[in-house]
Design a protein around this motif. Sequence first.
Motif, PDB file in Angstrom:
ATOM      1  N   GLU A 172       0.814  -1.228  -0.074  1.00  0.00           N
ATOM      2  CA  GLU A 172      -0.004   0.008   0.025  1.00  0.00           C
ATOM      3  C   GLU A 172       1.040   1.349   0.178  1.00  0.00           C
ATOM      4  N   GLY A 173       2.125   1.163  -0.091  1.00  0.00           N
ATOM      5  CA  GLY A 173       3.206   2.224  -0.498  1.00  0.00           C
ATOM      6  C   GLY A 173       3.539   2.901   0.791  1.00  0.00           C
ATOM      7  N   ARG A 174       3.543   2.023   1.927  1.00  0.00           N
ATOM      8  CA  ARG A 174       4.021   2.773   3.071  1.00  0.00           C
ATOM      9  C   ARG A 174       5.330   2.143   3.467  1.00  0.00           C
ATOM     10  N   LYS A 175       6.341   2.908   3.598  1.00  0.00           N
ATOM     11  CA  LYS A 175       7.686   2.307   3.968  1.00  0.00           C
ATOM     12  C   LYS A 175       7.948   2.267   5.397  1.00  0.00           C
ATOM     13  N   ARG A 176       8.693   1.343   6.084  1.00  0.00           N
ATOM     14  CA  ARG A 176       8.812   1.026   7.496  1.00  0.00           C
ATOM     15  C   ARG A 176      10.446   1.152   7.469  1.00  0.00           C
ATOM     16  N   SER A 177      10.831   1.537   8.794  1.00  0.00           N
ATOM     17  CA  SER A 177      12.198   1.485   9.182  1.00  0.00           C
ATOM     18  C   SER A 177      12.855   0.139   9.304  1.00  0.00           C
ATOM     19  N   PRO A 178      13.950  -0.188   9.208  1.00  0.00           N
ATOM     20  CA  PRO A 178      14.698  -1.401   9.427  1.00  0.00           C
ATOM     21  C   PRO A 178      14.113  -2.163  10.563  1.00  0.00           C
ATOM     22  N   ASP A 179      14.132  -1.485  11.813  1.00  0.00           N
ATOM     23  CA  ASP A 179      13.731  -2.000  13.128  1.00  0.00           C
ATOM     24  C   ASP A 179      12.278  -1.923  13.485  1.00  0.00           C
ATOM     25  N   ASP A 180      11.451  -1.737  12.509  1.00  0.00           N
ATOM     26  CA  ASP A 180      10.029  -1.279  12.868  1.00  0.00           C
ATOM     27  C   ASP A 180       9.244  -2.719  12.528  1.00  0.00           C
ATOM     28  N   TYR A 181       9.466  -3.439  13.497  1.00  0.00           N
ATOM     29  CA  TYR A 181       8.599  -4.856  13.643  1.00  0.00           C
ATOM     30  C   TYR A 181       7.308  -4.552  14.534  1.00  0.00           C
ATOM     31  N   ILE A 182       6.150  -4.963  13.856  1.00  0.00           N
ATOM     32  CA  ILE A 182       5.159  -4.622  14.484  1.00  0.00           C
ATOM     33  C   ILE A 182       4.814  -5.901  15.685  1.00  0.00           C
ATOM     34  N   SER A 183       4.457  -5.294  16.979  1.00  0.00           N
ATOM     35  CA  SER A 183       4.303  -6.077  18.027  1.00  0.00           C
ATOM     36  C   SER A 183       2.808  -6.577  17.805  1.00  0.00           C
ATOM     37  N   PHE A 184       2.580  -7.747  18.500  1.00  0.00           N
ATOM     38  CA  PHE A 184       1.098  -8.386  18.453  1.00  0.00           C
ATOM     39  C   PHE A 184      -0.008  -7.271  19.037  1.00  0.00           C
ATOM     40  N   VAL A 185       0.803  -6.732  20.224  1.00  0.00           N
ATOM     41  CA  VAL A 185      -0.328  -5.514  20.703  1.00  0.00           C
ATOM     42  C   VAL A 185      -0.383  -4.490  19.773  1.00  0.00           C
ATOM     43  N   GLY A 186       0.510  -3.990  19.055  1.00  0.00           N
ATOM     44  CA  GLY A 186       0.482  -3.088  17.881  1.00  0.00           C
ATOM     45  C   GLY A 186      -0.511  -3.387  16.878  1.00  0.00           C
ATOM     46  N   TYR A 193      -7.256  -4.482  11.910  1.00  0.00           N
ATOM     47  CA  TYR A 193      -7.161  -5.719  12.353  1.00  0.00           C
ATOM     48  C   TYR A 193      -7.847  -5.794  13.731  1.00  0.00           C
ATOM     49  N   GLY A 194      -8.737  -5.019  14.094  1.00  0.00           N
ATOM     50  CA  GLY A 194      -9.360  -5.425  15.360  1.00  0.00           C
ATOM     51  C   GLY A 194      -9.584  -4.011  16.205  1.00  0.00           C
ATOM     52  N   GLY A 195      -8.620  -3.378  16.143  1.00  0.00           N
ATOM     53  CA  GLY A 195      -8.726  -2.004  17.094  1.00  0.00           C
ATOM     54  C   GLY A 195      -9.040  -2.250  18.503  1.00  0.00           C
ATOM     55  N   LYS A 196      -8.403  -3.295  19.116  1.00  0.00           N
ATOM     56  CA  LYS A 196      -8.443  -3.561  20.464  1.00  0.00           C
ATOM     57  C   LYS A 196      -7.403  -3.424  21.096  1.00  0.00           C
ATOM     58  N   SER A 197      -7.375  -2.694  22.507  1.00  0.00           N
ATOM     59  CA  SER A 197      -6.377  -2.563  23.408  1.00  0.00           C
ATOM     60  C   SER A 197      -6.146  -3.824  24.030  1.00  0.00           C
ATOM     61  N   TYR A 198      -4.977  -4.262  24.338  1.00  0.00           N
ATOM     62  CA  TYR A 198      -4.672  -5.276  25.260  1.00  0.00           C
ATOM     63  C   TYR A 198      -3.630  -5.054  26.198  1.00  0.00           C
ATOM     64  N   LEU A 199      -4.365  -4.430  27.404  1.00  0.00           N
ATOM     65  CA  LEU A 199      -3.786  -3.947  28.487  1.00  0.00           C
ATOM     66  C   LEU A 199      -3.154  -5.056  29.613  1.00  0.00           C
ATOM     67  N   GLU A 200      -3.834  -6.124  29.371  1.00  0.00           N
ATOM     68  CA  GLU A 200      -3.436  -7.417  30.240  1.00  0.00           C
ATOM     69  C   GLU A 200      -2.105  -7.692  29.770  1.00  0.00           C
ATOM     70  N   LYS A 201      -1.547  -7.432  28.517  1.00  0.00           N
ATOM     71  CA  LYS A 201      -0.360  -8.200  28.049  1.00  0.00           C
ATOM     72  C   LYS A 201       0.756  -7.443  28.987  1.00  0.00           C
ATOM     73  N   GLU A 202       0.675  -6.055  29.240  1.00  0.00           N
ATOM     74  CA  GLU A 202       1.692  -5.450  30.124  1.00  0.00           C
ATOM     75  C   GLU A 202       1.699  -6.153  31.204  1.00  0.00           C
TER      76      GLU A 202
END
Length: 364
Positions: A172-186, A193-202
């Motif tokens: 979709e034309g969006r570039k990411r930085s080399p260290d930009d790995y999306i976490s499951f929480v993110g 993909y859900g739009g849900k917060s996952y506060l319990e993970k912390e």
Amino acid sequence: MASGSPLHQTLVPLLTSPGGSLSDDDAQFLLVPIHIVTHASQLPPEFLNPSVDSQLVIGLDCEGVDLCRNGALCVMQMTLIQQSGIVFSTYRYKLTMFNSKLAFPDAVYLVDAVEGGKALMEACKPAIESTYITKVIHDCKRDSEALYFQFGIKLHNVVDTQIAYSLIEEQEGRKRSPDDYISFVGLLADPRYGGKSYLEKEEVRVLLRQDPAFWTYRPMSEMMIRAAADDVRFLLYIYHKMMEKLNQRSLWHLAVRGSLYCRCFCINDIDFADWPPLPTLPDFLAAEGYVPEEEILSVLNVPPGKMGRVIGKRGASIRSVKQSCNAEILIGGAKGPPDKVFIIGPVMEVRKAEAILRGRMIDL
């Protein structure tokens, strides 16, 4: 197979829920039991005996003590839900609709490797290695390493949602930085993909920092059961939203990179010869004239005392290499192996990264 009234339950998003964001409306969710599995007889036969006639897509994750080759795998979580949806096999390279009519009930299964031991994990091996069961997982590398070194299981036919997210961003034309790995929480917080917060993970992360043996205690506490289920109950929903977005070329790269990530930290003396071959380019993409450069995994040995030069102060050196090369560069770090660098990407970019890194190791 598990039966009777379940002691624990959780809500799993319906795959047919419209849009991306999930509300708190119960109509968007399915209430399913959570089964704690200590014997293979508690698992569905369709899972234990993979077949072309009963193809499955399951959510998968693992928990343990600093999970890696030496960090004990304690729980393997799975979500099995029967709903109409999409099956993507990374090895037969098919994207097909299915309407599951199998006998097992919808459920989250917590495979207890502490209580069930090697016998239970051995019973799961055919499914985890099968091309007939697609495993949806977020960041498969350490899970795969633990399965391989502790139980001899080669994680196979995965859809890694971390890789899929990056491919969709690129598509979709969006570039990411080399260290930009999306976490499951993110990922889960993303409204697509859900739009849900996952506060319990912390909360669980804090407990793990206080007591690294958290996942070893038995019987499993209510918090352990809830946390384990939470890590897989959204995976199939995310998977289906991603399958709607990925084009055929991205699906091809997803298949190859998922295979390379599975074997990434599973280095052995036979150079991955015991692993299944990588997926081949499907004929229909070749017919379109699409000839992607081969993607490979390279393992670079770092001499004693030279890893500091490779990484650089606060990671500056390794970041600069990542920015110069279109390749993923991974360090074993504290979990190991500590003397190796893993490079994944197109052949020319991998060779370029190797050359730069070898130059950093040379004594001046």
